[in-house]
Design an enzyme around this catalytic site. Structure first.
Site, mmCIF file in Angstrom:
data_model
loop_
_atom_site.group_PDB
_atom_site.id
_atom_site.type_symbol
_atom_site.label_atom_id
_atom_site.label_comp_id
_atom_site.label_asym_id
_atom_site.label_seq_id
_atom_site.Cartn_x
_atom_site.Cartn_y
_atom_site.Cartn_z
ATOM 1 N N HIS A 4 34.171 46.790 36.297
ATOM 2 C CA HIS A 4 35.439 47.031 36.750
ATOM 3 C C HIS A 4 35.628 48.563 36.635
ATOM 4 O O HIS A 4 36.395 49.038 37.415
ATOM 5 C CB HIS A 4 36.616 46.479 36.099
ATOM 6 C CG HIS A 4 36.671 44.825 36.456
ATOM 7 N ND1 HIS A 4 37.893 44.208 36.661
ATOM 8 C CD2 HIS A 4 35.790 43.988 36.864
ATOM 9 C CE1 HIS A 4 37.645 43.229 36.921
ATOM 10 N NE2 HIS A 4 36.338 42.769 37.088
ATOM 11 N N HIS A 23 27.809 36.393 36.997
ATOM 12 C CA HIS A 23 28.226 35.049 36.620
ATOM 13 C C HIS A 23 27.299 34.175 35.886
ATOM 14 O O HIS A 23 27.771 32.930 35.604
ATOM 15 C CB HIS A 23 28.850 34.310 37.828
ATOM 16 C CG HIS A 23 30.155 34.988 38.281
ATOM 17 N ND1 HIS A 23 31.164 34.394 39.439
ATOM 18 C CD2 HIS A 23 30.767 35.999 38.143
ATOM 19 C CE1 HIS A 23 31.895 35.451 39.632
ATOM 20 N NE2 HIS A 23 31.865 36.321 38.758
#
Length: 752
Positions: free
Chosen positions: A92, A286
């Site tokens: 992020h 993920h």
């Protein structure tokens, strides 16, 4: 009488209605003066690159590895491992980068400051950075927050069994929020109405938009027609205010995997990722961790910037249960993808394709997906309770990899070929966290890969002897005798150097890519081909004599020689600094698609616009100046100098307020500030103007918005008055030369 009413101060400094409140469309010159010495606590001679080189890099990595499994009671680690949290933190930080203007990214540690530290997509990353503080405190200024955040993500991957591609340091911290980044004009968190609005502004000047908080809404679709074409406003690379990329529930909460795939392709593409890199990043990222949505979002308190002093910069206080561990609320989604969330594996893709999925909702009410018929139950561990087991789950954005017709074959190939996924993810992750670092000359550290990658805009090694001072003097003479005008030489050097972007350190004159596709074909560079042909002839003759100069050096040298001549013609002797050492890149070293985003759609320094835009020309000029790292005085003096030197695109006379073009005089400012001239618009859109003699009515000059703003805008006029004064001539020449040299050397990281 209350104690409050006794206070003699009703407001303190900086409060009250501001100029921006009164005149919201006013040019914001503050974006040119960010990150100066007044906000920087470091000593003037502090050299971060030097400090980083003294770092015990391996000891730091060992400390970071130990931290991964050192769970703290105040913020317990999921599955006993902080690795997934730190991957998200690094992702992020880097993932705010967008290729359109090069802004965003991990390069200066902006995740510590507003608005990023309070974005809805960054919930709980305040805790991640606090977990890192003891290590940052230990190593101090030898490692910046910007580097530490990214390195920690890399170490997290390695600690969970993944082999990374490498890591390079060199990201120096700043000490205040960026003001130049346009994140969108929505007024609420998670809003997306204006960036997809029918009447949206297609291009934005930097640093605009005010924000207020709005509670997160999960599982609720916004009332807009999603069947209409979704044209995301440039240069944005996120679908909603406060998100990094896409809404994981689907476009605006609509759980449609195919529609989600379109949003993913748009946003990841704007971060310079192709389809294979996108699939690899999602599938690789993920493979680890989980999302958090243990309860309704109304249990979560204010973000860090709005939280109370007693929380000490932390935000999102959670009153659900213990507020941490198994009761954590971050995105509102409660998804764990694999049975090995702290170990690298290919299970994410196996689960994605091996199960059939049905829509369900998280405890917070967010759309997510579970295997049909109860399959997979009991295969996934609980993050905090060893007695509990779960089925794997997926996000709408995960299912996009299976149902998008372009992503599906890539994802299936990665499922069947885990080694291909590992290599693709390693490379895409490295690109993600290094995309805004610029050329390899800025990279530091023992883990820098040997392989040069095309997206790094590689340059050949400078292995030729540099021209001597005598050689340089002889080359200047040849250039000035070539028949090329001062304006042609200056504008060509400017065209080469001014592609530089301080945001992601791309572009510039080094490499001489002005002669290559796509730059040679840009409308802004019309007329440079003739100059390049003449310079290549001079270069060939010089190099055939057993010496060497690169075309990149000669382009800059030619412009510099022209500036020297123009200054001499104005009565000022002296040399303009020129430092050789540039090299010439090949077409094979130049990614045409990647370089296309550097094309100037407008360059006020050359009075050029490619088309008509809804953003005013002076705001586009300001944007360009900020990307060139110019101050307001540098912007002002460059405009005045380039105009009188005749550097306008296509030989336009707009703004050439002088009777002696090609001479480095302060005539632009003297004549612009002349009250004997009255200006009136000559176009209905107020883009072009003419200045008439107040007495005779005769047209004396023509100009554009970019020209006239230096007499209209109060701050720019004040600067223009300095250079337009009778005692400002010497200062004008001195300051123009200094600003010229700065722009010509913006990409010379080999000298810094």
């Amino acid at each position: 009488m209350s104690n409050e009413s006794k206070c003699p101060f009703h407001q303190t400094a900086g409060g009250g209605t501001t100029n921006r409140d009164w005149w919201p469309d006013q040019l914001n010159l503050r974006i040119l003066h960010q990150h100066g010495t007044k906000s920087d606590p470091m000593d003037p001679d502090f050299d971060y690159a030097k400090a980083f080189k003294s770092l015990d890099f391996q000891a730091l990595k060992q400390d970071l590895t130990a931290l991964m499994t050192d769970s703290q009671d105040w913020w317990p680690a999921d599955f006993g491992h902080y690795g997934p949290l730190f991957i998200r933190m690094a992702w992020h930080s880097a993932g705010t980068y967008r290729i359109g203007d090069g802004r965003g990214g991990a390069g200066s540690g902006q995740q510590r400051f507003a608005p990023l530290n309070s974005w809805p997509d960054n919930v709980s990353l305040d805790k991640a950075r606090r977990l890192l503080w003891p290590i940052k405190q230990k190593y101090g200024n030898k490692i910046s927050w910007a580097d530490l955040i990214v390195l920690t993500g890399n170490v997290a991957l390695e600690s969970m069994g993944f082999k990374t591609f490498g890591f390079s340091g060199g990201r120096a911290d700043v000490w205040e929020p960026d003001e130049d980044v346009y994140w969108g004009s929505e007024k609420v968190w998670l809003g997306g109405d204006t960036r997809y609005g029918k009447d949206q502004v297609k291009a934005q000047a930097p640093g605009q938009g005010d924000l207020v908080a709005e509670p997160a809404k999960h599982g609720e679709e916004q009332n807009r027609d999603l069947s209409a074409e979704r044209n995301l406003e440039n240069p944005l690379a996120a679908v909603q205010m406060g998100l990094i990329y896409v809404n994981p529930e689907g476009p605006e909460g609509n759980p449609d995997p195919v529609a989600s795939g379109k949003d993913i392709r748009e946003t990841f593409g704007r971060m310079a990722m192709n389809d294979e890199e996108t699939v690899a990043l999602i599938a690789g990222g993920h493979a680890f961790g989980k999302t958090h949505g243990a309860g309704p979002a109304d249990n979560v308190g204010a973000e860090p910037e709005a939280a109370g002093l007693e929380l000490q910069g932390l935000g999102w206080a959670n009153k659900f249960g213990t507020g941490k561990g198994g009761d954590t609320i971050t995105s509102g989604l409660e998804v764990t993808w694999t049975s090995t969330p702290t170990q690298w594996s290919n299970e994410y893709l196996n689960n994605l394709f091996n199960f059939e999925w049905e829509l369900t909702k998280s405890p917070a009410g967010a759309h997510q997906w579970q295997p049909k018929e109860g399959k997979g139950a009991g295969t996934v561990p609980d993050a905090h309770d060893p007695s509990k087991r779960h089925a794997p789950s997926m996000l709408t954005s995960d299912l996009a990899l299976r149902f998008d017709p372009i992503y599906e074959p890539i994802a299936r190939r990665f499922k069947d070929n885990p080694d291909q996924l590992a290599d693709a993810f390693a490379r895409a992750w490295y690109k993600l966290i290094h995309r805004d670092m610029g050329p390899l000359a800025r990279y530091l550290g023992p883990e820098m890969p040997n392989e040069e990658l095309l997206w790094q805009d590689p340059l050949p090694k400078a292995d030729q002897p540099l021209p001597s001072e005598q050689d340089i003097a002889a080359l200047k003479t040849k250039v000035l005798a070539s028949g090329l005008s001062v304006g042609e030489l200056v504008s060509t050097a400017w065209a080469a150097a001014s592609t530089f972007r301080g945001s992601d350190k791309r572009g510039g004159a080094n490499g001489a890519r002005l002669r290559l596709a796509p730059q040679k074909d840009w409308p802004a560079n019309q007329g440079t081909g003739k100059v390049l042909a003449a310079l290549e002839q001079i270069q060939g003759e010089f190099n055939n004599g057993g010496k060497h100069i690169s075309l990149a050096d000669l382009i800059v040298l030619a412009g510099t020689a022209a500036v020297e001549k123009a200054a001499k013609d104005a009565g000022y002797a002296g040399n303009v600094q020129f430092r050789p050492g540039r090299v010439d890149a090949s077409q094979e070293q130049t990614d045409v698609e990647s370089f296309a985003v550097l094309e100037p759609l407008a360059d006020g320094f050359r009075n050029f616009t490619k088309a008509r835009y809804s953003v005013k020309a002076e705001k586009l000029l300001l944007d360009k100046a900020q990307l060139l790292t110019l101050t307001a005085p540098e912007l002002t003096v460059l405009i005045g100098g380039l105009r009188v030197l005749g550097a306008n695109h296509g030989g336009s006379k707009h703004g050439v307020f002088t009777d002696q073009p090609g001479t480095l005089s302060n005539d632009f400012f003297r004549n612009l500030l002349d009250m004997g001239v009255e200006w009136k618009a000559t176009s209905g859109d107020n883009e072009s103007f003419e200045g008439r003699d107040r007495k005779t009515g005769q047209v004396k000059w023509t100009g554009t918005r970019v020209d006239l703003v230096f007499g209209s805008h109060a701050q720019l006029r004040a600067l223009s008055e300095v250079y337009g004064s009778s005692d400002g001539k010497d200062k004008f020449v001195k300051d123009f030369v200094a600003a010229w040299v700065k722009v010509m050397e913006l990409d010379r990281f080999d000298l810094k």
